[in-house]
Structure formats: structure tokens, C-alpha cells
Design a protein around this motif. Structure first.
Motif, short mmCIF file in Angstrom:
data_model
loop_
_atom_site.label_atom_id
_atom_site.label_comp_id
_atom_site.label_asym_id
_atom_site.label_seq_id
_atom_site.Cartn_x
_atom_site.Cartn_y
_atom_site.Cartn_z
N ASP A 106 -2.57 -1.82 3.80
CA ASP A 106 -2.31 -3.20 4.26
C ASP A 106 -3.57 -4.06 4.20
OD1 ASP A 106 0.33 -2.73 4.65
OD2 ASP A 106 0.23 -2.53 6.82
N ASP A 133 0.35 -8.40 3.30
CA ASP A 133 1.08 -9.67 3.21
C ASP A 133 2.28 -9.54 2.29
OD1 ASP A 133 -0.82 -10.77 4.88
OD2 ASP A 133 -2.05 -11.52 3.22
N ARG A 136 5.12 -7.50 3.87
CA ARG A 136 5.86 -8.15 4.95
C ARG A 136 6.85 -9.21 4.46
NH1 ARG A 136 0.95 -6.99 7.74
NH2 ARG A 136 -0.12 -8.76 6.78
#
Length: 435
Positions: A106, A133, A136
Motif C-alpha cells: 500500500d 490508493d 481502495r
């Protein structure tokens, strides 16, 4: 799973490494595992099954890291899967197994994943900077807007989907070529490039469990040379016995090149192995290997006992006794049997025997063991042991039993017995079971 990613430096104009350079590195890596593949600009190795063979993760890491310097490798990384290892090597993260994989990935820039490259601009406009990012974002939106490949790559990198690779096959012959960074005008100056080729050769030999008694180094003269000079030259090195130690081969080559005068500057090197022979290696196993096909088991056990101690290697010896507890005993293997081999018993004998008979529950007059037992054959009557007394001479090991072969729906075929002449306490016991 444990993966290693090895990367070669790109050219100053960001040109990725050549296919020949990657295949040469992959061939060298086959000495550590047969699961080697080329992914983009790197070579990835699945080494989980090899860690124990090489003495653990630290020893395997030290061995790989100690050799890659001679191969021009500028990056190495470890991770639970190949895409994660590739992402780590691109960002110079050495160890990708110290922290949870989602937490590691991440925080990395999103461009470390090759599947992001075609959509980098659009994702950047959406405010994405890291893989976290991108992950998500709504999965449905990623699939519709960027295609399934990006979603599959994310799942594979995070360990949610299995990966598929085309493994590199070990070549039957070895021939490696190297273009020198600059023209070389003296023969000893070729050693730097030749060392890389020798390390590749030794990796190939290790993967084949072989050694060489002869290899040839060839060099090509630069195109800018006098007209009366030949295209290049060659040097063949021979050894008295099969060898694959890069250091020793390098010293031999150094001694021979010291006597060679080049007719023109050299631009390319090539190494070819001519004689390959199986190499008898020292076994790393605790158990010694048989020294010949005709070596008996007795001699092998004697050498194992000499290594571990006579009390640590035991063999079963049968006794002339029909009572199951005393039918055999264990003695040190190097000692000769205390009794002559006995004829096989006519009665069926269980494969596994309990240290102590286990008393069974009853339902009426029927024994139970994970359900009711069906008596198949019997009774096999065993009686004796009145002469077998304990150390205090207060009691004997006299037994009077009726053995049966019984069948349990869940436990399989069992060896059970009932005490004879026990009156109302005619209990049933489990003594062993058949494989």
C-alpha cells in the motif's frame, strides 16, 4: 511462499536489459531452484522449497547475494510472491517479508506494478499515488474502466489470486556471450568480463550437478583494427578433474591470459564449455549414502551408528514368544542378533501395537471402539508366561487371552482380545491395529 527478484541495470537511455542478459541470469539462477522465470526487466525465483537445502533463508540469501555482484545485478528483493518481489526490487526494498504484505504494498508508488503503466495518467488524475490508493478504488469501477488485467494484477500482487509463469528450461549446452563496456587492449584486462561468464558457467554446472574438464574462451577483435589481423582468438583451459569452482577456474584463466598478446583491441567475449562430466558431490544428508549399489543394509547401519552412536540406531529382533508385548525387542544395530531369525507366525499380526492394552467399553457382551465391533476371525488363543517374573519375583507375566481380528466402521481392522477365565470380569482390550 518465498520469492526472489533480481534486476539488471538499465542503459543510460533507460533501455531495459537485453533478452540475452536476462536469460543468462536466469540460467545461472537455476542452480537454486527449477522455478525461475523472466518477468519484465527482472528474473524471479521461487525458493521456498530450497531454503532447507541451502541451510535456511539467511544462508540462501548470503549465497545469492555473494554471487550476484559478479553478474552485474544491481537489485535483489524478497517477497511472498513474484509481483510483490518485483515491486520491491524496483523501489530498492530488500526484505518484503518482514511486514504484512498489504501494509508493504500500500505504501509503494503505483508505477511499481507493470499493469498500472497503461493507465498511469488517468489514475494520477483520480488522485492515486500509491498502490493503496488504487486498491481502495471500487473494484467494479476498476474492471469497467481499466479492464480485468489491472484487477488481476492487483489481486496477484496482494496474494489473493495465484500466479502463472513460464519457467526457464535449463539449456543442454552452455554458450554465453558478453559485450564489453569498453575496448580492451591487453589480455589480462579481459578477466573482468570473463569472470562474469565463469560465474554463469558454474551456475549452469551446479544446476546440472556436473563439472567441466575443458572450457574455451573466445574473443572478437574490434572492427577498427589493422587489415592483417584476424577476427579474434580463443583459449582452451583444461583441468585434471571435473571442476566448477569459479575461483579456481578464474585463477587458471588468469595464469593463461598472462602469456597472450592481443593483436588488436577486443570488444566481445564468448565462453563455451566443451567437456561436461557428472560431479560426485558430498551428501549434506544426515544419513550416509551407499558407497556402491551392492552395499548391504547392515554396512550402512554400521556407518550410521558410528556417526550417531550405537544406542541411537536400533533394530528389532524377534523372540520365541507368542505374547505380543514380548514378541520382539530392540537392540543396537551394530550388534549381531541375539537369536536366529524365526519362522513367520501363522497368526495375523497387527502393524501397530499399543504400549499398553486399552480396555474397551461394552454394550451388552459386545465390545465398542468408535462404534460396535464386528468380530471377523478368532479366537486365537495365547497362553503362557508363567516363567516370566518381575525383578522382585513377586508376580509373573502369565497371560491367558483369546485374540480376535475385529472390524470397526471408523477405525478399520483391529487386534482385540478377551481375558480367559476372568469370570464376570471378562473385559475386552484393544492391543493393536492393522495398516
Amino acid at each position: 511462499m518465498l520469492w526472489v527478484a533480481l534486476s539488471l541495470p538499465c542503459a543510460p537511455d533507460e533501455t531495459p536489459p537485453s533478452s540475452d542478459a536476462l536469460h543468462a541470469l536466469a540460467t545461472w539462477a537455476l542452480q537454486f531452484t527449477p522455478c525461475v522465470a523472466i518477468v519484465d526487466e527482472a528474473v524471479v525465483l521461487e525458493v521456498e522449497a530450497s531454503t532447507r537445502l541451502f541451510g535456511g533463508r539467511r544462508a540462501l540469501h548470503d549465497r545469492i547475494a555473494g554471487q550476484i555482484l559478479d553478474l552485474g545485478v544491481d537489485g535483489i528483493a524478497w517477497a511472498p510472491n513474484s509481483l510483490a518481489a518485483l515491486a520491491c526490487v524496483r523501489t530498492k526494498v530488500l526484505n518484503g517479508v518482514r511486514q504484512p504484505l498489504p501494509e508493504l504494498l500500500d505504501a509503494l508508488p503505483m508505477q511499481v506494478l507493470s499493469a498500472v503503466a497503461p493507465h498511469h495518467l488517468t489514475l494520477a488524475q483520480l488522485g492515486c499515488r500509491t498502490l493503496g490508493d488504487v486498491r481502495r478504488l471500487p473494484r467494479g469501477g476498476i474492471s469497467r474502466r481499466f479492464g480485468k488485467d489491472l484487477l488481476d494484477a492487483l489481486d496477484q500482487a496482494y496474494g489473493l489470486r495465484p500466479e502463472a509463469h513460464r519457467w526457464i528450461a535449463l539449456p543442454e549446452t552452455f554458450h554465453a556471450r558478453l559485450e564489453l563496456m569498453a575496448r580492451v587492449e591487453t589480455a589480462p584486462a579481459m578477466l573482468s568480463g570473463a569472470r562474469r561468464l565463469l560465474v554463469q558457467l558454474c551456475g549452469w554446472l551446479a544446476a546440472r550437478h556436473a563439472g567441466t574438464t575443458a572450457f574455451t574462451l573466445r574473443w572478437t577483435h574490434d572492427t577498427v583494427r589493422p587489415r592483417d589481423t584476424c577476427d579474434g582468438g580463443e583459449l582452451t583451459i583444461r583441468t585434471a578433474q571435473p571442476m566448477r569452482e569459479a575461483g579456481h577456474l578464474y585463477q587458471l584463466l588468469d595464469e593463461h591470459l598472462a602469456h597472450i598478446a592481443l593483436q588488436a583491441p577486443v570488444s566481445d567475449l564468448a565462453l563455451e564449455v566443451t567437456d561436461v562430466l557428472p560431479l560426485q558431490e558430498r551428501s549434506a544428508s544426515l544419513l550416509p549414502e551407499a558407497r556402491s549399489e551392492s552395499e548391504s543394509l547392515t554396512r550402512v547401519l554400521e556407518r550410521i551408528a558410528a556417526r550417531l552412536g550405537p544406542q541411537r540406531v536400533r533394530q528389532p529382533v524377534l523372540r520365541e514368544d507368542h505374547r505380543l508385548e514380548w514378541m520382539q525387542h530392540w537392540q543396537p544395530a551394530p550388534q549381531p542378533p541375539s537369536r536366529q531369525p524365526l519362522a513367520p507366525y501363522e497368526l495375523p499380526q497387527p502393524t501397530f501395537v499399543l504400549p499398553e492394552p486399552q480396555r474397551l467399553a461394552m454394550r451388552g457382551h459386545r465390545p465398542l471402539y468408535q462404534g460396535p465391533l464386528m468380530l471377523l476371525t478368532g479366537p486365537h488363543r495365547i497362553e503362557g508366561g508363567w516363567w516370566h517374573r518381575t525383578e522382585d519375583d513377586a508376580s509373573t507375566h502369565h497371560v491367558e487371552r483369546d485374540y480376535w481380528v475385529a472390524l470397526s466402521e471408523r477405525a478399520g481392522v483391529l487386534w482385540v482380545f478377551q481375558q480367559r477365565l476372568a469370570g464376570d470380569d471378562a473385559a475386552w482390550y484393544l492391543h493393536g491395529w492393522f495398516a
